[in-house]
Scaffold this motif. Structure first.
Motif, mmCIF file in Angstrom:
data_model
loop_
_atom_site.group_PDB
_atom_site.id
_atom_site.type_symbol
_atom_site.label_atom_id
_atom_site.label_comp_id
_atom_site.label_asym_id
_atom_site.label_seq_id
_atom_site.Cartn_x
_atom_site.Cartn_y
_atom_site.Cartn_z
ATOM 1 N N ASN A 145 -27.711 -49.800 -66.394
ATOM 2 C CA ASN A 145 -28.579 -50.124 -67.518
ATOM 3 C C ASN A 145 -29.972 -49.534 -67.310
ATOM 4 N N GLU A 146 -30.445 -49.556 -66.077
ATOM 5 C CA GLU A 146 -31.748 -48.971 -65.770
ATOM 6 C C GLU A 146 -31.732 -47.465 -66.016
ATOM 7 N N MET A 147 -30.706 -46.761 -65.527
ATOM 8 C CA MET A 147 -30.608 -45.319 -65.739
ATOM 9 C C MET A 147 -30.566 -44.986 -67.222
ATOM 10 N N LYS A 148 -29.840 -45.801 -67.953
ATOM 11 C CA LYS A 148 -29.675 -45.586 -69.385
ATOM 12 C C LYS A 148 -30.992 -45.833 -70.132
ATOM 13 N N ILE B 284 -24.227 -43.397 -70.336
ATOM 14 C CA ILE B 284 -23.212 -44.005 -69.477
ATOM 15 C C ILE B 284 -22.229 -44.764 -70.350
ATOM 16 N N ASP B 285 -20.958 -44.431 -70.211
ATOM 17 C CA ASP B 285 -19.899 -45.035 -71.022
ATOM 18 C C ASP B 285 -19.300 -46.255 -70.340
ATOM 19 N N MET B 286 -19.026 -47.277 -71.126
ATOM 20 C CA MET B 286 -18.233 -48.435 -70.714
ATOM 21 C C MET B 286 -18.855 -49.273 -69.598
ATOM 22 N N ILE B 287 -20.170 -49.498 -69.657
ATOM 23 C CA ILE B 287 -20.802 -50.409 -68.704
ATOM 24 C C ILE B 287 -20.275 -51.807 -68.994
ATOM 25 N N ASN B 288 -19.800 -52.515 -67.979
ATOM 26 C CA ASN B 288 -19.217 -53.845 -68.191
ATOM 27 C C ASN B 288 -20.178 -54.805 -68.869
ATOM 28 N N LEU B 289 -21.443 -54.747 -68.534
ATOM 29 C CA LEU B 289 -22.456 -55.586 -69.168
ATOM 30 C C LEU B 289 -23.580 -54.672 -69.615
ATOM 31 N N ASP B 290 -23.479 -54.190 -70.858
ATOM 32 C CA ASP B 290 -24.439 -53.227 -71.393
ATOM 33 C C ASP B 290 -25.543 -53.982 -72.123
#
Length: 125
Positions: A87-90, A97-103
């Motif tokens: 989330n920080e990188m994004k 970033i695709d499909m982060i479990n907790l976006d």
């Protein structure tokens, strides 16, 4: 008291297509994800994922250099807590970033500036 072993740190340059397979191998080897980060250098992202072996003190970093518009798979399937790093990188750099479990959908830091650490074209360093 355990003997402290101090091997050299290892940096492995990889293609982003290899990321999930390489991360899964690190997980299966019992390594701990100790950090993941992004930087923007010369109009590209450098994504680094570092793994520690707490028994041997070996430290290995996987690094993928990608274009700004390249999508990256999330590693949260292997290391669930990586959602904070991703989330920080994004949010701060704009890494896709695709499909982060907790976006957190760019609301992790609740900042007003969009991707504040990504230099826009024509900006000075």
């Amino acid at each position: 008291m355990a003997e402290v072993i101090c091997p050299d740190n290892v940096l492995e340059e990889i293609n982003v297509d290899e990321l999930l397979a390489r991360v899964m191998a690190k997980k299966n080897a019992g390594l701990r994800l100790s950090q993941a980060c992004a930087v923007c250098v010369n109009g590209k992202y450098e994504l680094s994922y570092s793994f520690a072996n707490d028994d041997t003190y070996e430290y290995t970093t996987l690094r993928a250099v990608i274009d700004l518009d390249t999508n990256v798979p999330s590693v949260t399937a292997f290391y669930p807590f990586a959602f904070l790093y991703e989330n920080e990188m994004k949010e701060l750099f704009g890494v896709k970033i695709d499909m982060i479990n907790l976006d957190y959908h760019d609301k992790l830091y609740r900042i007003s500036a969009e991707t504040p650490f990504l230099k826009k074209e024509g900006e000075e360093k």
